[in-house]
Write a protein that holds these residues in place. Sequence first.
Motif, PDB file in Angstrom:
ATOM      1  N   LYS A  48       0.831  -1.216   0.000  1.00 40.85           N
ATOM      2  CA  LYS A  48       0.000   0.000   0.000  1.00 40.85           C
ATOM      3  C   LYS A  48       0.865   1.267   0.000  1.00 40.85           C
ATOM      4  O   LYS A  48       0.554   2.238  -0.686  1.00 40.85           O
ATOM      5  CB  LYS A  48      -0.903   0.023   1.233  1.00 40.85           C
ATOM      6  CG  LYS A  48      -2.007  -1.011   1.219  1.00 40.85           C
ATOM      7  CD  LYS A  48      -2.963  -0.729   2.377  1.00 40.85           C
ATOM      8  CE  LYS A  48      -3.796  -1.941   2.745  1.00 40.85           C
ATOM      9  NZ  LYS A  48      -4.567  -1.706   3.982  1.00 40.85           N
ATOM     10  N   LEU A  63       2.011   1.940  -3.419  1.00 38.15           N
ATOM     11  CA  LEU A  63       0.928   2.445  -4.254  1.00 38.15           C
ATOM     12  C   LEU A  63       0.730   3.951  -4.050  1.00 38.15           C
ATOM     13  O   LEU A  63       0.611   4.713  -5.012  1.00 38.15           O
ATOM     14  CB  LEU A  63      -0.364   1.683  -3.912  1.00 38.15           C
ATOM     15  CG  LEU A  63      -1.497   1.740  -4.923  1.00 38.15           C
ATOM     16  CD1 LEU A  63      -1.069   1.170  -6.261  1.00 38.15           C
ATOM     17  CD2 LEU A  63      -2.713   0.973  -4.397  1.00 38.15           C
ATOM     18  N   TRP A 123      -1.650  -3.939 -11.791  1.00 41.03           N
ATOM     19  CA  TRP A 123      -1.872  -4.859 -10.663  1.00 41.03           C
ATOM     20  C   TRP A 123      -3.162  -4.512  -9.943  1.00 41.03           C
ATOM     21  O   TRP A 123      -3.938  -5.401  -9.570  1.00 41.03           O
ATOM     22  CB  TRP A 123      -0.711  -4.798  -9.664  1.00 41.03           C
ATOM     23  CG  TRP A 123       0.584  -5.372 -10.159  1.00 41.03           C
ATOM     24  CD1 TRP A 123       1.762  -4.711 -10.321  1.00 41.03           C
ATOM     25  CD2 TRP A 123       0.840  -6.730 -10.555  1.00 41.03           C
ATOM     26  NE1 TRP A 123       2.737  -5.553 -10.794  1.00 41.03           N
ATOM     27  CE2 TRP A 123       2.207  -6.803 -10.946  1.00 41.03           C
ATOM     28  CE3 TRP A 123       0.064  -7.887 -10.626  1.00 41.03           C
ATOM     29  CZ2 TRP A 123       2.798  -7.984 -11.405  1.00 41.03           C
ATOM     30  CZ3 TRP A 123       0.652  -9.058 -11.076  1.00 41.03           C
ATOM     31  CH2 TRP A 123       2.004  -9.105 -11.463  1.00 41.03           C
ATOM     32  N   GLU A 124      -3.396  -3.240  -9.745  1.00 38.17           N
ATOM     33  CA  GLU A 124      -4.608  -2.835  -9.059  1.00 38.17           C
ATOM     34  C   GLU A 124      -5.862  -3.243  -9.828  1.00 38.17           C
ATOM     35  O   GLU A 124      -6.842  -3.685  -9.240  1.00 38.17           O
ATOM     36  CB  GLU A 124      -4.608  -1.333  -8.809  1.00 38.17           C
ATOM     37  CG  GLU A 124      -3.954  -0.952  -7.501  1.00 38.17           C
ATOM     38  CD  GLU A 124      -4.548  -1.698  -6.318  1.00 38.17           C
ATOM     39  OE1 GLU A 124      -5.713  -1.465  -6.005  1.00 38.17           O
ATOM     40  OE2 GLU A 124      -3.839  -2.523  -5.710  1.00 38.17           O
ATOM     41  N   ASN A 125      -5.805  -3.097 -11.151  1.00 38.34           N
ATOM     42  CA  ASN A 125      -6.979  -3.475 -11.928  1.00 38.34           C
ATOM     43  C   ASN A 125      -7.228  -4.979 -11.871  1.00 38.34           C
ATOM     44  O   ASN A 125      -8.368  -5.437 -11.834  1.00 38.34           O
ATOM     45  CB  ASN A 125      -6.860  -2.993 -13.369  1.00 38.34           C
ATOM     46  CG  ASN A 125      -7.375  -1.579 -13.513  1.00 38.34           C
ATOM     47  OD1 ASN A 125      -8.559  -1.322 -13.333  1.00 38.34           O
ATOM     48  ND2 ASN A 125      -6.473  -0.650 -13.797  1.00 38.34           N
ATOM     49  N   ASN A 130      -6.585  -6.666  -9.422  1.00 42.99           N
ATOM     50  CA  ASN A 130      -7.006  -6.888  -8.043  1.00 42.99           C
ATOM     51  C   ASN A 130      -8.336  -6.181  -7.764  1.00 42.99           C
ATOM     52  O   ASN A 130      -8.683  -5.951  -6.618  1.00 42.99           O
ATOM     53  CB  ASN A 130      -5.911  -6.351  -7.123  1.00 42.99           C
ATOM     54  CG  ASN A 130      -5.874  -7.083  -5.821  1.00 42.99           C
ATOM     55  OD1 ASN A 130      -6.527  -8.111  -5.663  1.00 42.99           O
ATOM     56  ND2 ASN A 130      -5.124  -6.560  -4.875  1.00 42.99           N
ATOM     57  N   ALA A 179      -9.046  -3.176  -8.051  1.00 45.35           N
ATOM     58  CA  ALA A 179      -8.802  -1.877  -7.405  1.00 45.35           C
ATOM     59  C   ALA A 179      -8.978  -1.908  -5.904  1.00 45.35           C
ATOM     60  O   ALA A 179      -9.345  -0.915  -5.287  1.00 45.35           O
ATOM     61  CB  ALA A 179      -9.676  -0.795  -8.035  1.00 45.35           C
ATOM     62  N   TYR A 226      -6.839  -2.149  -3.196  1.00 49.06           N
ATOM     63  CA  TYR A 226      -6.052  -1.256  -2.351  1.00 49.06           C
ATOM     64  C   TYR A 226      -6.232   0.193  -2.783  1.00 49.06           C
ATOM     65  O   TYR A 226      -6.204   1.106  -1.981  1.00 49.06           O
ATOM     66  CB  TYR A 226      -4.584  -1.672  -2.353  1.00 49.06           C
ATOM     67  CG  TYR A 226      -4.410  -3.058  -1.799  1.00 49.06           C
ATOM     68  CD1 TYR A 226      -4.606  -3.299  -0.451  1.00 49.06           C
ATOM     69  CD2 TYR A 226      -4.122  -4.133  -2.626  1.00 49.06           C
ATOM     70  CE1 TYR A 226      -4.499  -4.584   0.068  1.00 49.06           C
ATOM     71  CE2 TYR A 226      -4.007  -5.421  -2.120  1.00 49.06           C
ATOM     72  CZ  TYR A 226      -4.195  -5.640  -0.767  1.00 49.06           C
ATOM     73  OH  TYR A 226      -4.102  -6.898  -0.255  1.00 49.06           O
ATOM     74  N   PHE A 227      -6.414   0.364  -4.087  1.00 49.68           N
ATOM     75  CA  PHE A 227      -6.739   1.667  -4.649  1.00 49.68           C
ATOM     76  C   PHE A 227      -7.927   2.287  -3.919  1.00 49.68           C
ATOM     77  O   PHE A 227      -7.896   3.453  -3.529  1.00 49.68           O
ATOM     78  CB  PHE A 227      -7.067   1.468  -6.131  1.00 49.68           C
ATOM     79  CG  PHE A 227      -7.300   2.726  -6.915  1.00 49.68           C
ATOM     80  CD1 PHE A 227      -6.273   3.313  -7.623  1.00 49.68           C
ATOM     81  CD2 PHE A 227      -8.566   3.292  -6.976  1.00 49.68           C
ATOM     82  CE1 PHE A 227      -6.499   4.460  -8.367  1.00 49.68           C
ATOM     83  CE2 PHE A 227      -8.795   4.440  -7.714  1.00 49.68           C
ATOM     84  CZ  PHE A 227      -7.757   5.021  -8.409  1.00 49.68           C
ATOM     85  N   THR A 264     -10.006   0.883 -11.681  1.00 49.43           N
ATOM     86  CA  THR A 264      -9.449   2.157 -11.235  1.00 49.43           C
ATOM     87  C   THR A 264     -10.232   3.320 -11.846  1.00 49.43           C
ATOM     88  O   THR A 264     -10.504   4.314 -11.170  1.00 49.43           O
ATOM     89  CB  THR A 264      -7.952   2.291 -11.602  1.00 49.43           C
ATOM     90  OG1 THR A 264      -7.768   2.059 -12.988  1.00 49.43           O
ATOM     91  CG2 THR A 264      -7.102   1.298 -10.822  1.00 49.43           C
TER      92      THR A 264
END
Lengths: 207, 207
Positions: free
Chosen positions: A60, A63, A111-113, A115, A117, A119-120, B175
């Motif tokens: 995090k 990020l 990575w966020e996508n 996942n 988003a 942690y985003f 995102t």
Amino acid sequence: MRKKRIKDSKKSREDILRAAEEEFSDKGLYGTRVDEIAKKANINKRMIYEYFGSKENLYKAVLVEVYSRLSQIEIESLKNEGSCTQKIRNIIEVYFKFIRDNPSFVNMVLWENLNKARYFNELDIKAIKDPTITLLRRIIEEGKQNGSFRVDIDTDQIIFSILTFTFSYYSNRYTMSALMRKKLDDDKNIQSRIGYVTDMFLKYMSV
Amino acid sequence: MRKKRIKDSKKSREDILRAAEEEFSDKGLYGTRVDEIAKKANINKRMIYEYFGSKENLYKAVLVEVYSRLSQIEIESLKNEGSCTQKIRNIIEVYFKFIRDNPSFVNMVLWENLNKARYFNELDIKAIKDPTITLLRRIIEEGKQNGSFRVDIDTDQIIFSILTFTFSYYSNRYTMSALMRKKLDDDKNIQSRIGYVTDMFLKYMSV
DNA sequence: ATATTATATAACTAACCAGTTACTTATATG
DNA sequence: CATATAAGTAACTGGTTAGTTATATAATAT
């Protein structure tokens, strides 16, 4: 034989964060090994848990770090003077170049996508990005009012398109380079892409 | 208590591949657990190694599977009759809808890009995709010759843009949904996006 | 100088995981 | 029916990994 570290918590923290950014952006949360980060930062693994608590928390922190870096540049560039047309031209170029020079940003977003988003959203990164979107919106609206841009274009669609075009050139460069039989990270190709994209947007937007 | 399987190698193979697609597209090569695939396919782990040899080979099989699925649709849709303009309109819509309905395809492409297209290139997936690109190129060239499209547009840039626009709407939906404060997988939003994208391209391309 | 405390280290643990082994059972064919 | 073999299973192995423990040492305040 690894040399001993001088005690310096600030530097240790930075070393860990920098190594973590390299590893996480390359291999993601699952693929990254905490031992590998420790080795790369030349620090004992125990210290990672001292400063960041867990692998997840460190992820995090990375990020937030990469997003803040973008935000600074965005806000900087949007303050530039000139006509609305010039401002759009400018922002497309600044985006392209930031993304070219910050591959770890691109990867973290991917990575966020993957996942969803997670942690985003947990970190409320959209709060960090909001000023940029607001500013972009203001430029387009201003252009509509002073007669530079058509009034019937959809502001949100344009913003979305600009973000998509710049980001995706890099995010899909590996599969796309293969498909198009072209080296997309070649400087000549980048430059002509910027020209083409800018041209298309302005043709579409302008009165 | 898991029920015993009836002996049927074809079905077993399919069960494994389907479960693997779900897992790999969701968690990637590293994040996926072979035991999890076995459990989801309701089959003994040993059988995965019997049929696919290794985790890596199974991943490759999934990659080929999802790409072939797209190729079939693409080739089908490109055969449609109509004017060049109509063909472009049609392909954008078909792409958008394929991608909407095949999230595992989107994810596998993202994984490949994070993996620097390693398996994509090993498997020579571009050979699978080539007919589509060739066909798209032919449509645009035809449109230039018969006076539908401007002759000074760059064909490759347009193809690249079409692929980017359709794919990225989904690949970055998590995102982007957060940033734009809009549910991008909402059907109403998809439909208006298709309209906007098609409109922009055709305005740019047409004489 | 000495005590205190922040910073560092090595070595450990419990859980996990890809791939294997040794074995059983169902089905097809002469 | 007999039997070869394709298809299945449970349990194991060797190696890895996130996180912890117990202990040492350098910097700082008094």
